[in-house]
Design a protein around this motif. Sequence first.
Motif, PDB file in Angstrom:
ATOM      1  N   SER A  37       0.847  -1.191   0.000  1.00 32.82           N
ATOM      2  CA  SER A  37       0.000   0.000   0.000  1.00 32.82           C
ATOM      3  C   SER A  37       0.885   1.244   0.000  1.00 32.82           C
ATOM      4  O   SER A  37       1.835   1.337   0.767  1.00 32.82           O
ATOM      5  N   PRO A  38       0.566   2.227  -0.852  1.00 33.82           N
ATOM      6  CA  PRO A  38       1.348   3.462  -0.849  1.00 33.82           C
ATOM      7  C   PRO A  38       0.963   4.401   0.287  1.00 33.82           C
ATOM      8  O   PRO A  38       1.678   5.347   0.587  1.00 33.82           O
ATOM      9  N   SER A  39      -0.172   4.126   0.925  1.00 39.32           N
ATOM     10  CA  SER A  39      -0.689   5.034   1.949  1.00 39.32           C
ATOM     11  C   SER A  39      -0.108   4.698   3.312  1.00 39.32           C
ATOM     12  O   SER A  39      -0.250   3.583   3.794  1.00 39.32           O
ATOM     13  N   LEU A  40       0.530   5.681   3.886  1.00 37.35           N
ATOM     14  CA  LEU A  40       1.066   5.570   5.244  1.00 37.35           C
ATOM     15  C   LEU A  40       0.794   6.882   5.968  1.00 37.35           C
ATOM     16  O   LEU A  40       0.869   7.942   5.347  1.00 37.35           O
ATOM     17  N   PRO A  41       0.531   6.814   7.261  1.00 38.46           N
ATOM     18  CA  PRO A  41       0.495   8.072   8.010  1.00 38.46           C
ATOM     19  C   PRO A  41       1.853   8.767   7.883  1.00 38.46           C
ATOM     20  O   PRO A  41       2.897   8.110   7.767  1.00 38.46           O
ATOM     21  N   HIS A  42       1.838  10.090   7.882  1.00 37.40           N
ATOM     22  CA  HIS A  42       3.066  10.859   7.647  1.00 37.40           C
ATOM     23  C   HIS A  42       4.201  10.444   8.594  1.00 37.40           C
ATOM     24  O   HIS A  42       5.347  10.290   8.157  1.00 37.40           O
ATOM     25  N   GLU A  43       3.892  10.260   9.861  1.00 39.35           N
ATOM     26  CA  GLU A  43       4.947   9.888  10.829  1.00 39.35           C
ATOM     27  C   GLU A  43       5.533   8.509  10.509  1.00 39.35           C
ATOM     28  O   GLU A  43       6.739   8.304  10.609  1.00 39.35           O
ATOM     29  N   ALA A  44       4.689   7.570  10.138  1.00 41.73           N
ATOM     30  CA  ALA A  44       5.173   6.234   9.783  1.00 41.73           C
ATOM     31  C   ALA A  44       6.054   6.311   8.542  1.00 41.73           C
ATOM     32  O   ALA A  44       7.091   5.637   8.456  1.00 41.73           O
ATOM     33  N   TYR A 142      -1.685   2.880  -8.946  1.00 41.83           N
ATOM     34  CA  TYR A 142      -0.630   3.363  -9.834  1.00 41.83           C
ATOM     35  C   TYR A 142      -0.410   4.861  -9.622  1.00 41.83           C
ATOM     36  O   TYR A 142       0.719   5.328  -9.463  1.00 41.83           O
ATOM     37  N   ARG A 143      -1.506   5.630  -9.585  1.00 46.68           N
ATOM     38  CA  ARG A 143      -1.395   7.070  -9.333  1.00 46.68           C
ATOM     39  C   ARG A 143      -0.766   7.352  -7.971  1.00 46.68           C
ATOM     40  O   ARG A 143       0.145   8.171  -7.835  1.00 46.68           O
ATOM     41  N   ASP A 144      -1.224   6.628  -6.948  1.00 53.31           N
ATOM     42  CA  ASP A 144      -0.721   6.859  -5.599  1.00 53.31           C
ATOM     43  C   ASP A 144       0.757   6.484  -5.481  1.00 53.31           C
ATOM     44  O   ASP A 144       1.519   7.156  -4.790  1.00 53.31           O
ATOM     45  N   TRP A 145       1.175   5.399  -6.157  1.00 50.08           N
ATOM     46  CA  TRP A 145       2.592   5.024  -6.131  1.00 50.08           C
ATOM     47  C   TRP A 145       3.436   6.023  -6.920  1.00 50.08           C
ATOM     48  O   TRP A 145       4.570   6.312  -6.532  1.00 50.08           O
ATOM     49  N   ALA A 146       2.920   6.554  -8.017  1.00 48.43           N
ATOM     50  CA  ALA A 146       3.665   7.580  -8.759  1.00 48.43           C
ATOM     51  C   ALA A 146       3.886   8.802  -7.862  1.00 48.43           C
ATOM     52  O   ALA A 146       4.993   9.360  -7.815  1.00 48.43           O
TER      53      ALA A 146
END
Length: 162
Positions: A37-44, A142-146
């Motif tokens: 997953s490309p989504s992570l909380p900013h601190e992580a 794909y967009r989020d990973w880019a």
Amino acid sequence: MKRGSEQLLAKYVSLQGRPFGDADFNPPIPAFPGLPSPSLPHEAWKDLSDAERLQQNVTAFSNLPEFLSAVKRQQEAVNPLALELHRQLETAGRQCRGQVGNLKSVMNAMDLAPEPAPPADPPNPVDGFHKKLFGYFVCQLYRDWANRSEEDLALLATKYPL
């Protein structure tokens, strides 16, 4: 890659019909084997090491072409006349493969050894709606990973200026 990924998602959504273009349509993206997953909380995200950040990028861009190819095959059946979408999906896969080479070069320059990506295992939905939904998720990923890759490389550039 970032602009192309946004264009791909917009083109994809425009061809799928309702509810994909609805403003309130935002289903959570499920986990797919072999695709982090490309989504992570900013601190992580900040707590990741450079090696971890780069390896996640290598894994994602190594496996995204297989997912994008699966979406292309499904869209050839669901939207056979959407030749521009088919071309964009193919181009996205090539860009991912190029990004893998770039990322591995960066890792090698940092004396980091890239690990092999786990095998990709795209699902094969049977009905039209779930095929469209799977493609929607893949185009979003794909967009989020880019976007994430651009942020990861920008962070490296600030840490290791030329």
